[in-house]
Design an enzyme around this catalytic site. Structure first.
Site, short mmCIF file in Angstrom:
data_model
loop_
_atom_site.label_atom_id
_atom_site.label_comp_id
_atom_site.label_asym_id
_atom_site.label_seq_id
_atom_site.Cartn_x
_atom_site.Cartn_y
_atom_site.Cartn_z
N TYR A 105 0.86 -1.19 0.00
CA TYR A 105 0.00 0.00 0.00
C TYR A 105 0.89 1.23 0.00
O TYR A 105 1.84 1.32 0.78
CB TYR A 105 -0.89 0.00 1.24
CG TYR A 105 -1.81 1.21 1.35
CD1 TYR A 105 -2.85 1.39 0.44
CD2 TYR A 105 -1.63 2.16 2.35
CE1 TYR A 105 -3.70 2.49 0.54
CE2 TYR A 105 -2.48 3.26 2.45
CZ TYR A 105 -3.51 3.43 1.54
OH TYR A 105 -4.35 4.52 1.65
N ASP A 117 9.28 2.79 0.16
CA ASP A 117 8.20 3.45 0.90
C ASP A 117 8.34 3.03 2.36
O ASP A 117 7.92 1.95 2.75
CB ASP A 117 6.84 3.03 0.32
CG ASP A 117 5.69 3.73 1.04
OD1 ASP A 117 5.95 4.43 2.05
OD2 ASP A 117 4.53 3.56 0.61
N LYS A 138 3.70 8.71 9.19
CA LYS A 138 3.48 8.06 10.48
C LYS A 138 4.42 8.55 11.60
O LYS A 138 4.26 9.67 12.05
CB LYS A 138 3.48 6.54 10.30
CG LYS A 138 2.38 6.15 9.28
CD LYS A 138 1.93 4.74 9.24
CE LYS A 138 0.65 4.65 8.44
NZ LYS A 138 0.71 3.92 7.20
C1 LIG Z 1 0.13 4.47 5.81
C2 LIG Z 1 0.94 4.27 4.60
C3 LIG Z 1 0.88 5.15 3.51
C4 LIG Z 1 -0.12 6.29 3.45
O1 LIG Z 1 0.12 7.26 4.40
P1 LIG Z 1 -1.07 8.28 4.79
O2 LIG Z 1 -0.43 9.21 5.77
O3 LIG Z 1 -2.16 7.42 5.36
O4 LIG Z 1 -1.49 8.95 3.54
C5 LIG Z 1 1.75 4.96 2.46
N1 LIG Z 1 2.63 3.95 2.45
C6 LIG Z 1 2.72 3.08 3.48
C7 LIG Z 1 3.75 2.00 3.44
C8 LIG Z 1 1.87 3.20 4.57
O5 LIG Z 1 1.95 2.30 5.57
#
Ligand SMILES: *Cc1c(COP(=O)(O)O)cnc(C)c1O
Length: 432
Positions: free
Chosen positions: A144, A239, A267
């Site tokens: 994701y 990511d 995060k």
């Molecule tokens: C949570 C998450 C996102 C998205 O971040 P948001 O602050 O919710 O937009 C993107 N990549 C990874 C790996 C994530 O865990």
């Protein structure tokens, strides 16, 4: 468990918010019950609006690595807020934050702050495209990367086909530019690269996946991605929105000793406030406006409250040399306890863990990619989730999410959770 107030708030919320929530997973749909409305949190504990108390393993989906409402973080935010919450002009806080990230994360020489992980990944692929002059990207199934159009893509059928939208509203013209490989299969990535010679701008990957449940990379996968990208002139994007500052101060790239070209954050970097960031090699980052031509901006980017919460969170971590070791020990104790419980009850289960990220999958398969994650018994997970809630343990409301331990979890809480796990599993079996 009395959830009357939560239930009535949910009914009310559905009148004015789509589905009653501001992010879909909060609705608890896949565990077949109404969501709990939270009144407050402190340390590793949450209280709902009906006064029920829980030990929390969601940690606001990752950021709460120090637990909730850490006194130092709250005090720092309070102090900065008194001087104004946003100026739309540069502040010293942003410089301090950027310097700290560049110091901590091995591959990052320059960094740009944004407001969410979604914004970070969207900007990172724009940058990769600007740099390479190519338009296609590769992602892995089950990873994701936020809700940007380019990422809400499912694999087409057959190896030759391009991506198709995974949500109405995503243009098929954009979906066609995202090609989907299999996580942990360098062959599947190579096949796509070979079929699209000199057309791939970037490969984006969660170096340790958190978003199909916790799925670590197999030996060599990340190394092979790195050498493939170098050979083909493809930008490698890690990511690390979830893994950054979670698996080590330098993220998964420190733990696995691999240097991506670009990294995205979110995060933990916001310490519980809305923040994201993307950074990497200086020559690449210089392409971002105003030093270069690639446009990217934000009214609230680098916001003083958010910078403060993130900076203070990282400062607390930095003060304890053994911070990650201690976190890992607690997480490991939990894993071992759960494993003993499922074994003695004869429940087919696989536990994946790295550092303080973990998932107990209800499957006997070895979970190493999206296909194998899908072999999990999600009905059993739903029953287990509800039974754990009754025991005062708040888990992610989906089988396909990682659980997190924070520095606020005490050994006592871990032991209580292991006992609760046993009772919840027994209750789950009885109900079947
Ligand atoms: C949570 C998450 C996102 C998205 O971040 P948001 O602050 O919710 O937009 C993107 N990549 C990874 C790996 C994530 O865990």
């Amino acid at each position: 468990m009395n959830t009357k107030t939560s239930n009535s708030l949910f009914e009310r919320a559905k009148q004015s918010i789509p589905g009653g929530v501001n992010s879909p997973v909060r609705a608890f749909k896949s565990v077949g019950r109404n969501p709990l409305f939270i009144a407050k949190a402190a340390g590793a504990k949450l209280w709902d609006v009906d006064g029920n108390e829980y030990i929390d393993y969601v940690g606001t989906w990752g950021p709460a690595i120090l637990g909730h409402a850490h006194p130092r973080v709250i005090e720092a935010i309070r102090k900065v807020a008194m001087d104004g919450t946003s100026f739309g002009a540069p502040t010293e806080l942003e410089v301090k934050m950027a310097e700290l990230i560049c110091r901590l994360v091995p591959s990052v020489e320059m960094v740009r702050m944004v407001n969410s992980g979604t914004e970070a990944t969207m900007s990172a692929i724009r940058l990769a495209r600007a740099l390479t002059g190519r338009e296609k990207i590769i992602k892995c199934e089950g990873c994701y990367h936020g809700h940007g159009d380019s990422f809400l893509i499912k694999a087409g059928s057959g190896a030759m086909t391009f991506g198709v939208p995974d949500s109405p509203g995503v243009p098929s013209a954009i979906a066609r530019l995202t090609l989907t490989a299999r996580f942990n299969s360098i062959e599947s990535v190579k096949e796509i690269v070979d079929q699209n010679k000199h057309e791939i701008a970037a490969i984006i990957v969660e170096p340790v996946v958190g978003n199909m449940g916790c799925v670590p990379p197999v030996d060599g996968f990340l190394e092979n991605l790195r050498s493939l990208c170098t050979k083909e002139g493809i930008i490698l994007i890690f990511d690390e929105v979830m893994t950054g500052f979670r698996l080590a101060l330098g993220g998964a790239q420190e733990r696995y000793n691999i240097q991506p070209d670009l990294t995205t954050f979110g995060k933990i970097i916001g310490g519980g406030l809305p923040v994201g960031a993307y950074g990497g090699r200086g020559d690449i980052m210089q392409i971002v406006a105003p030093s270069g031509p690639m446009y990217q901006a934000g009214t609230l980017s680098g916001n003083p409250l958010a910078m403060t919460a993130g900076f203070e969170t990282l400062s607390v971590i930095l003060e304890d040399e053994k911070f990650y070791q201690k976190l890992e020990k607690k997480s490991q104790a939990l894993e071992v306890g759960f494993a003993e419980n499922v074994r003695s009850l004869g429940i087919p289960a696989t536990s994946n863990r790295i550092g303080s990220m973990s998932t107990l999958f209800f499957t006997s398969s070895n979970v190493r990619d999206y296909q194998s994650a899908l072999t999990s018994d999600t009905k059993r997970y739903a029953a287990y989730f509800n039974a754990m809630l009754e025991e005062g343990i708040y888990l992610a409301p989906s089988q396909f999410e990682a659980g997190f331990v924070s520095s606020a979890h005490t050994d006592e809480m871990i032991e209580k959770t292991i006992r609760a796990n046993r009772k919840a599993l027994e209750r789950t079996l009885r109900a079947e």
